[in-house]
Design an enzyme around this catalytic site. Sequence first.
Site, PDB file in Angstrom:
ATOM      1  N   HIS A 117       0.878  -1.185   0.000  1.00  0.00           N
ATOM      2  CA  HIS A 117       0.000   0.000   0.000  1.00  0.00           C
ATOM      3  C   HIS A 117       0.911   1.229   0.000  1.00  0.00           C
ATOM      4  O   HIS A 117       2.011   1.193   0.570  1.00  0.00           O
ATOM      5  CB  HIS A 117      -0.842  -0.049   1.276  1.00  0.00           C
ATOM      6  CG  HIS A 117      -1.904   0.991   1.393  1.00  0.00           C
ATOM      7  ND1 HIS A 117      -1.640   2.285   1.745  1.00  0.00           N
ATOM      8  CD2 HIS A 117      -3.239   0.911   1.217  1.00  0.00           C
ATOM      9  CE1 HIS A 117      -2.774   2.976   1.782  1.00  0.00           C
ATOM     10  NE2 HIS A 117      -3.765   2.165   1.467  1.00  0.00           N
ATOM     11  N   ASP A 157       3.430  -4.258   8.106  1.00  0.00           N
ATOM     12  CA  ASP A 157       2.173  -3.533   7.906  1.00  0.00           C
ATOM     13  C   ASP A 157       1.048  -4.552   8.083  1.00  0.00           C
ATOM     14  O   ASP A 157       0.772  -5.345   7.185  1.00  0.00           O
ATOM     15  CB  ASP A 157       2.150  -2.919   6.502  1.00  0.00           C
ATOM     16  CG  ASP A 157       0.807  -2.270   6.178  1.00  0.00           C
ATOM     17  OD1 ASP A 157      -0.142  -2.443   6.962  1.00  0.00           O
ATOM     18  OD2 ASP A 157       0.715  -1.613   5.127  1.00  0.00           O
ATOM     19  N   GLN A 212      -4.136  -5.266   7.313  1.00  0.00           N
ATOM     20  CA  GLN A 212      -5.133  -6.211   6.794  1.00  0.00           C
ATOM     21  C   GLN A 212      -5.071  -7.571   7.481  1.00  0.00           C
ATOM     22  O   GLN A 212      -5.839  -8.458   7.115  1.00  0.00           O
ATOM     23  CB  GLN A 212      -4.940  -6.403   5.278  1.00  0.00           C
ATOM     24  CG  GLN A 212      -5.140  -5.161   4.447  1.00  0.00           C
ATOM     25  CD  GLN A 212      -6.596  -4.666   4.435  1.00  0.00           C
ATOM     26  OE1 GLN A 212      -7.523  -5.363   4.838  1.00  0.00           O
ATOM     27  NE2 GLN A 212      -6.786  -3.437   3.978  1.00  0.00           N
ATOM     28  N   LYS A 255     -10.220  -0.599  10.840  1.00  0.00           N
ATOM     29  CA  LYS A 255     -10.398  -1.792  10.000  1.00  0.00           C
ATOM     30  C   LYS A 255     -10.733  -3.009  10.843  1.00  0.00           C
ATOM     31  O   LYS A 255     -10.884  -4.109  10.320  1.00  0.00           O
ATOM     32  CB  LYS A 255      -9.131  -2.069   9.190  1.00  0.00           C
ATOM     33  CG  LYS A 255      -8.826  -1.001   8.129  1.00  0.00           C
ATOM     34  CD  LYS A 255      -7.658  -1.431   7.278  1.00  0.00           C
ATOM     35  CE  LYS A 255      -7.000  -0.290   6.542  1.00  0.00           C
ATOM     36  NZ  LYS A 255      -7.718   0.136   5.357  1.00  0.00           N
ATOM     37  N   CYS A 263      -4.689   2.315  -3.687  1.00  0.00           N
ATOM     38  CA  CYS A 263      -3.455   2.867  -3.106  1.00  0.00           C
ATOM     39  C   CYS A 263      -2.286   1.893  -3.282  1.00  0.00           C
ATOM     40  O   CYS A 263      -1.461   1.732  -2.373  1.00  0.00           O
ATOM     41  CB  CYS A 263      -3.623   3.216  -1.630  1.00  0.00           C
ATOM     42  SG  CYS A 263      -4.862   4.462  -1.351  1.00  0.00           S
TER      43      CYS A 263
HETATM   44  N1  7TS Z   1      -1.612  -0.700   4.703  1.00  0.00           N
HETATM   45  C1  7TS Z   1      -2.516  -1.529   4.162  1.00  0.00           C
HETATM   46  C2  7TS Z   1      -2.119  -2.927   3.815  1.00  0.00           C
HETATM   47  C3  7TS Z   1      -3.819  -1.061   3.942  1.00  0.00           C
HETATM   48  O1  7TS Z   1      -4.710  -1.885   3.394  1.00  0.00           O
HETATM   49  C4  7TS Z   1      -4.158   0.259   4.288  1.00  0.00           C
HETATM   50  C5  7TS Z   1      -5.510   0.851   3.985  1.00  0.00           C
HETATM   51  C6  7TS Z   1      -3.179   1.066   4.880  1.00  0.00           C
HETATM   52  C7  7TS Z   1      -1.916   0.554   5.066  1.00  0.00           C
HETATM   53  C8  7TS Z   1      -3.469   2.441   5.337  1.00  0.00           C
HETATM   54  O2  7TS Z   1      -4.352   2.408   6.415  1.00  0.00           O
HETATM   55  P1  7TS Z   1      -4.859   3.763   7.082  1.00  0.00           P
HETATM   56  O3  7TS Z   1      -5.794   3.328   8.147  1.00  0.00           O
HETATM   57  O4  7TS Z   1      -3.654   4.465   7.590  1.00  0.00           O
HETATM   58  O5  7TS Z   1      -5.538   4.541   5.999  1.00  0.00           O
HETATM   59  N2  7TS Z   1      -6.157   0.226   2.929  1.00  0.00           N
HETATM   60  C9  7TS Z   1      -7.254   0.687   2.291  1.00  0.00           C
HETATM   61  C10 7TS Z   1      -7.837  -0.007   1.246  1.00  0.00           C
HETATM   62  O6  7TS Z   1      -7.453  -1.090   0.840  1.00  0.00           O
HETATM   63  N3  7TS Z   1      -8.890   0.705   0.799  1.00  0.00           N
HETATM   64  O7  7TS Z   1      -8.981   1.834   1.515  1.00  0.00           O
HETATM   65  C11 7TS Z   1      -7.970   1.838   2.443  1.00  0.00           C
END
Ligand code: 7TS
Length: 415
Positions: free
Chosen positions: A131, A206, A209, A232, A372
Amino acid sequence: MTELATIAGGALDVERLRTDFPILRREVSGQPLVYLDSAATSQKPVQVLDAVDAYYRRSNANVHRGVHTLAAEATDLYENARVRVARFIDAPPEGVVFVRNTTEALNLVAHAYAGAMLQPGDRIVLTVMEHHSNLVPWQQVAQLRGLQLAFLDVTDDGRLVVDPELLKPPTRLVSLSHQSNVLGTINDVAAVTALAHQSGALVCVDAAQSVPHMPVSVRELDCDFLAFSGHKMCGPMGIGVLWARPSLLEEMPPFLSGGSMISRVTLERTTWNEVPHKFEAGTPDVAGAVGLEAACDYLDAAGRERIHAHEQSLVRHLLDVLDEVGEVTVYGTRETAEQGGAVSFNIADVHAHDVGTILDRRGVAVRAGHHCAQPLMARYGVAATARASVYLYNTHSEIDALGDALADVRRVFRV
Ligand code: 7TS
């Protein structure tokens, strides 16, 4: 939710736990909402909503500064949440730093560890499936500090290729996703950690997920940093976690500075508060931490092994449904043993945004775009995909509803 949420044989009682999520009762486009976008953000059960509400109604005060009853109560709630989160990921609590989200956690590691402690010429290894949150901060720091970046590739069917040569010096840090948000691939992080540690490199995971969807043990992964977001995992937006080895937090300089993270301040200089407070400048999101604790309780009551098994069963069904729809290209592995609850696909040459729009008219929410992860899109030679992602509250009949809506896409576009 209680043990009622599981039924005989150890499976999740999905119909029972769906009643905990008020939003799942709403309609979209005159149809029952079918929410298949939990990889972007999850929905929230009443247990989490009530915990946040109760905090503001009963205990709201600023933490760590004040002798009055509410301040003490709020501080206890905040610190108890830290301990609970540590237990959730099987890690020592002094390593839990509350941040806003995964993105902020990864920026903290990039700037306070790599930016401050690595030397020009040192190498950071990432993967092409990251990401942007686990790519752009490293690019920034690499430019500032003269560090090299290198990337582990993925196979055509979405598996990570771990090249042991790349994990040797001058590599000092490997940062990789535990589960791809696009392909759903679950990476063997423990194997990467073992190799990296052999040559003295650290590993940052990371886990945005993975932590929401399966048991994750920092002790077993043996990683050095782990980042994830509350939103999430059924928790509120605005709270996230960086777990770091406490000894590393001791060595690293602060990322943000100001109130709360200090021990002693004179006009000339400042000494830092103890770990992990040294990394929490300013008033924290106490309500978010309280909500996150409720989310940990909720997911543990459901059982993360059961959640994972349920998602794998949904993904198996989804892959069958996509085959039946026809003209579908799936990106990634078809081995559900190595795949979590996200599947990316395209239908013939229909743009993913058109797919998403038609599905929305049937009440089906999926994500369409580059997710992303533009370098991963480039790796597969596409600009965008549609992505269905599932969670503990999704049902097999919702996957059937997606299949019916996709059949509509083929009719509308005559493909
Ligand atoms: N890393 C991964 C693997 C992610 O899926 C996401 C967000 C992030 C980092 C960033 O997370 P945040 O909470 O800091 O925004 N992924 C997604 C997605 O797949 N669709 O919208 C956000």
